[in-house]
Every structure is written in structure tokens, then in C-alpha cells.
Design an enzyme around this catalytic site. Structure first.
Site, PDB file in Angstrom:
ATOM      1  N   ASP A  36       0.828  -1.210   0.000  1.00  0.00           N
ATOM      2  CA  ASP A  36       0.000   0.000   0.000  1.00  0.00           C
ATOM      3  C   ASP A  36       0.863   1.260   0.000  1.00  0.00           C
ATOM      4  O   ASP A  36       1.620   1.500   0.941  1.00  0.00           O
ATOM      5  CB  ASP A  36      -0.906   0.007   1.235  1.00  0.00           C
ATOM      6  CG  ASP A  36      -2.073  -0.954   1.075  1.00  0.00           C
ATOM      7  OD1 ASP A  36      -2.761  -0.883   0.041  1.00  0.00           O
ATOM      8  OD2 ASP A  36      -2.279  -1.786   1.982  1.00  0.00           O
ATOM      9  N   MET A  38       0.894   5.297  -0.030  1.00  0.00           N
ATOM     10  CA  MET A  38       0.058   6.479   0.285  1.00  0.00           C
ATOM     11  C   MET A  38       0.935   7.724   0.342  1.00  0.00           C
ATOM     12  O   MET A  38       2.071   7.664   0.810  1.00  0.00           O
ATOM     13  CB  MET A  38      -0.624   6.276   1.633  1.00  0.00           C
ATOM     14  CG  MET A  38      -1.419   4.985   1.705  1.00  0.00           C
ATOM     15  SD  MET A  38      -2.274   4.855   3.276  1.00  0.00           S
ATOM     16  CE  MET A  38      -2.950   3.193   3.164  1.00  0.00           C
ATOM     17  N   MET A  69      -2.001   4.756  -3.939  1.00  0.00           N
ATOM     18  CA  MET A  69      -2.971   5.762  -3.485  1.00  0.00           C
ATOM     19  C   MET A  69      -2.220   7.088  -3.501  1.00  0.00           C
ATOM     20  O   MET A  69      -1.923   7.684  -2.467  1.00  0.00           O
ATOM     21  CB  MET A  69      -3.484   5.398  -2.088  1.00  0.00           C
ATOM     22  CG  MET A  69      -4.391   4.171  -2.101  1.00  0.00           C
ATOM     23  SD  MET A  69      -4.527   3.369  -0.496  1.00  0.00           S
ATOM     24  CE  MET A  69      -3.117   2.266  -0.570  1.00  0.00           C
ATOM     25  N   ASP A 180     -10.383  -5.211  -1.295  1.00  0.00           N
ATOM     26  CA  ASP A 180      -9.403  -4.655  -0.354  1.00  0.00           C
ATOM     27  C   ASP A 180     -10.099  -3.823   0.714  1.00  0.00           C
ATOM     28  O   ASP A 180     -10.739  -2.816   0.404  1.00  0.00           O
ATOM     29  CB  ASP A 180      -8.424  -3.774  -1.159  1.00  0.00           C
ATOM     30  CG  ASP A 180      -7.286  -3.227  -0.312  1.00  0.00           C
ATOM     31  OD1 ASP A 180      -7.185  -3.581   0.879  1.00  0.00           O
ATOM     32  OD2 ASP A 180      -6.485  -2.443  -0.866  1.00  0.00           O
TER      33      ASP A 180
HETATM   34  C1  DX5 Z   1      -6.429   0.771   2.694  1.00  0.00           C
HETATM   35  C2  DX5 Z   1      -5.471  -0.232   2.086  1.00  0.00           C
HETATM   36  C3  DX5 Z   1      -5.748  -1.656   2.454  1.00  0.00           C
HETATM   37  C4  DX5 Z   1      -5.650  -1.922   3.912  1.00  0.00           C
HETATM   38  C5  DX5 Z   1      -6.146  -3.283   4.233  1.00  0.00           C
HETATM   39  O1  DX5 Z   1      -6.171   2.017   2.150  1.00  0.00           O
HETATM   40  O2  DX5 Z   1      -5.530  -0.151   0.683  1.00  0.00           O
HETATM   41  O3  DX5 Z   1      -4.910  -2.517   1.730  1.00  0.00           O
HETATM   42  O4  DX5 Z   1      -4.384  -1.776   4.402  1.00  0.00           O
HETATM   43  O5  DX5 Z   1      -6.070  -3.417   5.610  1.00  0.00           O
HETATM   44  P1  DX5 Z   1      -7.196  -4.135   6.455  1.00  0.00           P
HETATM   45  O6  DX5 Z   1      -7.257  -5.542   5.958  1.00  0.00           O
HETATM   46  O7  DX5 Z   1      -6.704  -4.017   7.838  1.00  0.00           O
HETATM   47  O8  DX5 Z   1      -8.483  -3.406   6.190  1.00  0.00           O
HETATM   48 ZN    ZN Z   2      -4.553  -1.716  -0.528  1.00  0.00          ZN
END
Ligand code: DX5
Ligand code: ZN
Length: 226
Positions: A36, A38, A69, A180
Site C-alpha cells: 500500500d 500512500m 494511493m 481490499d
Molecule cells: C487501505 C489499504 C488496504 C488496507 C487493508 O487504504 O488499501 O490494503 O491496508 O487493511 P485491512 O485488511 O486491515 O483493512
Molecule cells: Zn490496498
């Protein structure tokens, strides 16, 4: 029966021991590693970039599933392709030219995915679905691990499955349906029944004491869902 792929999100791993965590979760049966990214701009959180992907790559013998993201997308997508990503998914709102970004990801030898937020209509798949390798349905608003699954996602997963099957029937091309956010042992069966085949799970896996047991329990629930 569809393949079931479990993609642990390293967002919930112990970052002080990231290499060990990635090795452990692969040994525990992970099919992919979900990464992920961000930027504190597209989403209100800041995580890891291509340097970390490159550092982990030699320790990862499964595909690296990068979830961007970030905005803008293209330069970072290129950097992740060069850092060893297998799949690169991005959000349509984050790219000015979605079709161009998909082409760019392919030109760099990666699979391309479109990540669809809870309030984003599936219309964003119009005109590009045939080119995608993955549709990533977000069942939480992006930005944080550990949030609760938004039930509206079930209907969206089912609609996406219908569209993907239509592409397969027409062209023979298989597009993966990934979900997700907030996926746990107790809801993964319902997510599978709705039509998903690739399941991202962060807190449910890394927050459990036994990664192998949790991944096996998830697979068993998906198998039971038929
Ligand atoms: C949220 C992420 C997810 C998240 C999933 O922005 O894209 O991948 O980390 O984590 P859990 O399974 O804890 O919701
Ligand atoms: Zn994700």
C-alpha cells in the site's frame, strides 16, 4: 471453482522487521504481497515508496501487488515497475488520463489494475475494462488499515463479476477481481460468494498470532463458499 488468492497487506506488518514479516507471511501461504503506497495527498496518510519495494524484492518469491494511493500516478507507477512490482493498481480519480496510465503500466511489463473507491461508480470501467488485468474493489475508504468492511461493496463486487465474465465470454481474457479493506475470516466467505477471487487482508493476518492458521482459515471459508 475460481482460484482463491490471499494477498496480505504489509501496511499492518511490523515495519521495524519488514523483511522478516514478508518472509513469514509468504511461508505462511500468501499468494501475493499487497503493497500500500500512500502520499498524504490523495489519501491522508503516508507510507512507503519504490525504495522499499526494491529492498524487499529479493525476499519475495510471490508477485508484488502494488496499490497506488497517490496523485499524480505515472512517475510513481514507472518507479514501482522498475523496483520489481508485478501488478500496479491505481485510482481513476488520481490520474488525469486513465487510459494512458494503463498503457504506461503495460509498457513497463506490469499488470494494470483500477482501484474503485466505495463512492466511485463502476462507470469508470467503461471504455477501459478490456485493457485491465485487475479490478480492485475498495471495501473501505483508502488511507488506513484496520477499518470495517462497507457492506455496499457486496453488490458492487457482484456487478463487477458480471462485467468481467462478459469480457471473458467475448474475448477469452481473464480479469482478476480483487477486494481490499476490512476482509476477515468471518466475512471472506461472503466476499467470495459475491464474486471476488483475490482477497487483500492486512490487520486480520498481521494482527493474528499465527499467520499460517489465519490464511488457512481464510482459504477454508472461501472453499466452503464454493
Ligand atoms: C487501505 C489499504 C488496504 C488496507 C487493508 O487504504 O488499501 O490494503 O491496508 O487493511 P485491512 O485488511 O486491515 O483493512
Ligand atoms: Zn490496498
Amino acid at each position: 471453482m475460481r482460484t482463491c488468492q490471499i494477498a496480505p497487506s504489509i501496511l499492518s506488518a511490523d515495519f521495524a522487521r519488514l523483511g522478516d514479516e514478508v518472509r513469514a507471511v509468504i511461508d505462511a501461504g500468501a499468494d501475493l504481497i499487497h503493497f500500500d503506497v500512500m502520499d498524504n495527498h490523495y489519501v491522508p496518510n503516508l507510507t512507503i515508496g519504490p525504495l522499499v519495494c526494491r529492498a524487499l524484492k529479493p525476499h519475495v518469491r510471490v508477485p508484488i501487488d502494488v496499490h497506488l494511493m497517490v496523485t499524480p500516478v505515472d512517475a510513481i507507477a514507472t518507479a514501482f515497475a522498475e523496483a520489481g512490482a508485478t501488478i500496479i493498481s491505481f485510482h481513476p480519480e488520481a490520474s488525469l488520463h486513465v487510459d494512458r496510465t494503463i498503457a504506461l503500466i503495460h509498457e513497463h511489463g506490469c499488470q494494470a489494475g483500477l482501484a474503485i473507491n466505495p463512492a466511485t461508480p463502476l462507470d469508470c470501467l467503461d471504455h477501459v475494462l478490456d485493457k485491465l488485468d485487475v479490478v480492485l474493489i475498495m471495501s473501505v475508504n483508502p488511507g488506513f488499515g484496520g477499518q470495517s468492511f462497507i457492506d455496499e461493496a457486496y453488490a458492487k463486487i457482484a456487478l463487477t463479476r458480471t462485467r468481467i465474465e462478459a469480457v471473458a465470454a467475448r474475448t477469452g481474457r481473464e480479469i482478476r477481481l480483487e477486494v481490499d479493506g476490512g476482509v476477515k475470516v468471518d466475512n471472506i466467505g461472503a466476499v467470495a460468494r459475491a464474486g471476488a477471487e483475490r482477497f487483500v487482508a492486512g490487520s486480520a493476518i498481521f494482527g493474528s498470532g499465527d499467520y499460517a492458521k489465519t490464511i488457512a482459515a481464510m482459504r477454508a471459508e472461501v472453499a466452503r463458499a464454493g
